[in-house]
Write a protein that holds these residues in place. Structure first.
Motif, PDB file in Angstrom:
ATOM      1  N   LEU A  35       6.593   6.986   7.223  1.00 38.11           N
ATOM      2  CA  LEU A  35       5.883   5.861   7.529  1.00 38.11           C
ATOM      3  C   LEU A  35       6.594   4.361   7.081  1.00 38.11           C
ATOM      4  O   LEU A  35       6.955   3.669   7.564  1.00 38.11           O
ATOM      5  N   GLN A  36       7.395   4.549   5.812  1.00 33.21           N
ATOM      6  CA  GLN A  36       8.264   3.728   5.414  1.00 33.21           C
ATOM      7  C   GLN A  36       9.441   3.340   6.199  1.00 33.21           C
ATOM      8  O   GLN A  36       9.774   2.332   6.618  1.00 33.21           O
ATOM      9  N   THR A  37       9.980   4.604   6.772  1.00 33.13           N
ATOM     10  CA  THR A  37      11.205   4.235   7.772  1.00 33.13           C
ATOM     11  C   THR A  37      10.521   3.683   8.839  1.00 33.13           C
ATOM     12  O   THR A  37      11.302   2.578   9.663  1.00 33.13           O
ATOM     13  N   THR A  38       9.455   4.046   9.383  1.00 31.03           N
ATOM     14  CA  THR A  38       8.794   3.381  10.569  1.00 31.03           C
ATOM     15  C   THR A  38       8.345   1.790  10.252  1.00 31.03           C
ATOM     16  O   THR A  38       8.577   1.049  11.175  1.00 31.03           O
ATOM     17  N   MET A  39       8.246   1.664   9.226  1.00 35.39           N
ATOM     18  CA  MET A  39       7.699   0.198   8.781  1.00 35.39           C
ATOM     19  C   MET A  39       9.203  -0.612   8.848  1.00 35.39           C
ATOM     20  O   MET A  39       8.979  -1.549   9.508  1.00 35.39           O
ATOM     21  N   SER A  40      10.277  -0.084   8.760  1.00 33.74           N
ATOM     22  CA  SER A  40      11.588  -0.901   8.442  1.00 33.74           C
ATOM     23  C   SER A  40      11.885  -0.912   9.911  1.00 33.74           C
ATOM     24  O   SER A  40      12.417  -2.235  10.170  1.00 33.74           O
ATOM     25  N   ILE A  90      -1.884   0.815  13.561  1.00 32.34           N
ATOM     26  CA  ILE A  90      -1.731   2.358  13.470  1.00 32.34           C
ATOM     27  C   ILE A  90      -1.229   2.689  12.138  1.00 32.34           C
ATOM     28  O   ILE A  90      -1.917   3.600  11.546  1.00 32.34           O
ATOM     29  N   ILE A  91      -0.365   2.108  11.547  1.00 35.91           N
ATOM     30  CA  ILE A  91       0.112   2.413  10.268  1.00 35.91           C
ATOM     31  C   ILE A  91      -0.836   2.324   8.865  1.00 35.91           C
ATOM     32  O   ILE A  91      -0.991   3.046   8.237  1.00 35.91           O
ATOM     33  N   GLU A  92      -1.675   1.100   9.470  1.00 33.62           N
ATOM     34  CA  GLU A  92      -2.734   0.840   8.321  1.00 33.62           C
ATOM     35  C   GLU A  92      -3.577   2.126   8.395  1.00 33.62           C
ATOM     36  O   GLU A  92      -4.278   2.378   7.389  1.00 33.62           O
ATOM     37  N   THR A  93      -3.856   2.776   9.682  1.00 24.12           N
ATOM     38  CA  THR A  93      -4.830   3.776   9.637  1.00 24.12           C
ATOM     39  C   THR A  93      -4.380   5.052   8.908  1.00 24.12           C
ATOM     40  O   THR A  93      -4.974   5.615   8.338  1.00 24.12           O
ATOM     41  N   GLU A  94      -3.061   5.287   9.217  1.00 24.25           N
ATOM     42  CA  GLU A  94      -2.258   6.358   8.515  1.00 24.25           C
ATOM     43  C   GLU A  94      -2.369   6.321   6.996  1.00 24.25           C
ATOM     44  O   GLU A  94      -2.598   7.077   6.158  1.00 24.25           O
ATOM     45  N   ILE A  95      -2.190   5.031   6.617  1.00 22.09           N
ATOM     46  CA  ILE A  95      -2.147   4.695   5.093  1.00 22.09           C
ATOM     47  C   ILE A  95      -3.554   5.127   4.548  1.00 22.09           C
ATOM     48  O   ILE A  95      -3.680   5.576   3.559  1.00 22.09           O
ATOM     49  N   ASN A 117       1.068  -1.074  -0.006  1.00 23.43           N
ATOM     50  CA  ASN A 117      -0.037   0.113   0.021  1.00 23.43           C
ATOM     51  C   ASN A 117       0.759   1.345  -0.053  1.00 23.43           C
ATOM     52  O   ASN A 117       0.715   2.257  -0.720  1.00 23.43           O
ATOM     53  N   LEU A 118       1.859   1.272   0.813  1.00 26.72           N
ATOM     54  CA  LEU A 118       2.804   2.431   0.702  1.00 26.72           C
ATOM     55  C   LEU A 118       3.534   2.693  -0.581  1.00 26.72           C
ATOM     56  O   LEU A 118       3.496   3.600  -1.067  1.00 26.72           O
TER      57      LEU A 118
END
Length: 560
Positions: free
Chosen positions: A209-214, A231-236, A126-127
């Protein structure tokens, strides 16, 4: 990141001693020095906790590091997960807020597969999709500005050419038309620059968000990974809604300048009162937002049809197709129909009117099911075979073959993965690129004629032998199961845009619809409506059509 300052040992602090922490326990939510870590590892209550170094803890973004393992309302540790509300619960939460909820799962079981679940792959995709779409929109808007500049120059030259052929009386008129032209360009440029600025802001946030995912995948605990993913899914979703709003409010319409020169310019001294006019025209966007899940869902655009309530769902006959021996079916992203002719070992490609566009003779006998991967590729399964063929429908050549654990009759595609029903094993996930496979849901009673589909974050499958329909998460956790006399020997299964589940009940020749929570069921079609020896089902979400693969002749229905 979690913190750039010194982290103290909480155990030592409780004894009024200040010691720098060398380790961090996410479950205890406190730092530990080397000495206290020994007691922590020896204690029965904490010896199984996954401790990380303080350096790794500091790598966690605040979004992940601030996730608490305790309920803020009851100050009790989270122990369960409510799939109905998609929230973690402590024991008191279940009593007060989730007593009637279906699908309360053990949090320990749910987070076991947090780092290996399909959800992380979906979030990563999604990102990438959103960033890809932003790049496409930026390129499109930039190109539009280039075209506007050329158009502006073209019309400017026309205006000057006409102006040079007439006398000084046109000075005022010429000045006015040029001002209008510049004003129109400035207005368009201001509008597009505003959108480009917002797109850049979203790109920067997506980078974070990608940095957060890593960091999440590398350093977070299982619980942090699970909750952080949510949480990230909500931001996405917020970014997705922004991208959708560009279409909704016509922000991506192609803009052109238009200039109309007066035909009677030669008679301007007596009749013409203006030099011309400048107008701005908008047309359909040239850029189309795309993502892997949009292709699988076959929705084509970001517009969604209004939801139909469960009790209002009705199907009417739209078209019958004069082919027999059909067991599998699917829709392409362009609305073409795929049929598997089990008896003649061929793949048929039709348009919606039933006209045969192409026929592909298959290399193996007794094909069973088909699923669309993209605009040029499909996957086909076969009876008594542990092989799935990936076929290019343009060249009619097998691109690749995927080997499964056992007979995999029925399958569906989602986000780079094939989900198949493996006899006596359960639901199997196979990466189309050949990067691995896994068993998501073990079911030793699964028969070769069980079918599977996906919807949002769920997997639904039928069990021909047990006459059940089961829904589980993408991690394989069972959420609900439906069993009733209304459904007998179910085969094909499909879902609509609202996650309502359509079942081909072969034991009583009917089509049944289940609500998305598995609590309600209704019979939609029977033998009198054309249902006879039905196998596979396919749902075209864009056109709201249901395709039923009757063995003696497929039938297309539409929701009315």
């Amino acid at each position: 990141m979690a913190s750039c300052s010194t982290v103290s040992c909480c155990v030592c602090e409780s004894q009024h001693t200040t010691t720098n922490a060398d380790y961090w326990c996410p479950e205890c939510d406190e730092g530990l020095c080397s000495q206290c870590l020994k007691y922590h590892n020896a204690s029965k209550a904490s010896r199984n906790h996954d401790v990380i170094s303080v350096d790794n803890y500091k790598q966690l973004p605040p979004l992940i590091a601030n996730i608490s393992t305790y309920c803020s309302q009851h100050e009790r540790k989270f122990q369960n997960y409510c799939s109905q509300h998609a929230s973690v619960c402590c024991p008191l939460c279940i009593q007060s807020n989730h007593a009637n909820c279906v699908g309360i799962l053990s949090l320990e079981n749910v987070i076991q597969t947090a780092k290996t679940s399909v959800l992380l792959e979906i979030i990563d995709q999604n990102l990438k999709d959103i960033k890809m779409n932003i790049e496409r929109v930026v390129k499109d808007r930039t190109q539009n500005l280039v075209e506007i500049k050329k158009q502006k120059q073209k019309f400017h030259d026309e205006i000057k050419q006409v102006r040079n052929q007439i006398n000084e009386h046109l000075d005022n008129l010429e000045q006015k038309i040029l001002q209008d032209l510049h004003a129109a360009e400035d207005k368009i440029k201001s509008h597009i620059d505003d959108k480009l600025g917002k797109l850049i802001e979203h790109t920067e946030k997506l980078d974070i968000l990608q940095t957060t995912m890593s960091a999440l995948k590398e350093y977070a605990s299982d619980l942090q990974t699970f909750l952080g993913s949510k949480i990230i899914e909500t931001e996405i979703r917020k970014h997705e809604l922004f991208m959708q709003s560009l279409y909704k409010y016509d922000s991506l319409q192609k803009i052109d300048l238009n200039c109309k020169i007066e035909e009677k310019i030669s008679d301007l001294m007596s009749a013409v009162t203006s030099f011309g006019s400048i107008s701005v025209e908008s047309s359909s966007p040239l850029v189309v937002l795309q993502s892997e899940k949009d292709k699988q869902a076959q929705i084509g655009t970001l517009n969604h049809a209004p939801s139909t309530t469960f009790s209002d769902i009705k199907l009417t006959l739209k078209r019958k197709f004069e082919y027999t021996g059909v067991t599998g079916c699917s829709f392409s992203s362009t609305g073409d129909i795929f049929l598997i002719d089990h008896s003649k070992n061929r793949l048929l490609i039709l348009n919606e009117s039933g006209t045969l566009k192409s026929e592909i003779l298959l290399s193996k006998n007794y094909p069973v099911d088909i699923t669309c991967i993209d605009d040029k590729t499909v996957a086909v399964s076969f009876h008594n075979s542990d092989q799935i063929q990936i076929i290019n429908i343009l060249t009619k050549i097998i691109d690749s073959m995927i080997k499964t654990y056992s007979d995999s009759h029925c399958l569906c595609y989602r986000d780079g993965n094939l989900f198949s029903c493996n006899a006596s094993i359960g639901i199997q996930r196979e990466n189309v690129s050949g990067n691995g496979s896994s068993t998501l849901n073990k079911d030793a009673t699964m028969s070769p004629w069980s079918f599977v589909t996906t919807s949002k974050d769920k997997i639904m499958y039928s069990n021909y032998i047990n006459s059940t329909v089961t829904c589980c998460s993408l991690a394989g956790q069972k959420m609900w199961e439906y069993k009733d006399q209304l459904i007998r020997n179910p085969r094909g299964i499909a879902v609509d845009k609202d996650s309502n589940v359509y079942i081909a009940s072969s034991g009583n020749n009917s089509i049944i619809v289940l609500s998305s929570d598995g609590k309600q069921a209704r019979k939609l079609l029977g033998r009198a409506d054309g249902i006879d020896s039905s196998f596979g089902l396919a749902f075209d979400i864009k056109k709201e059509n249901l395709l039923v693969a009757n063995y003696n002749g497929p039938v297309l229905y539409e929701i009315c």
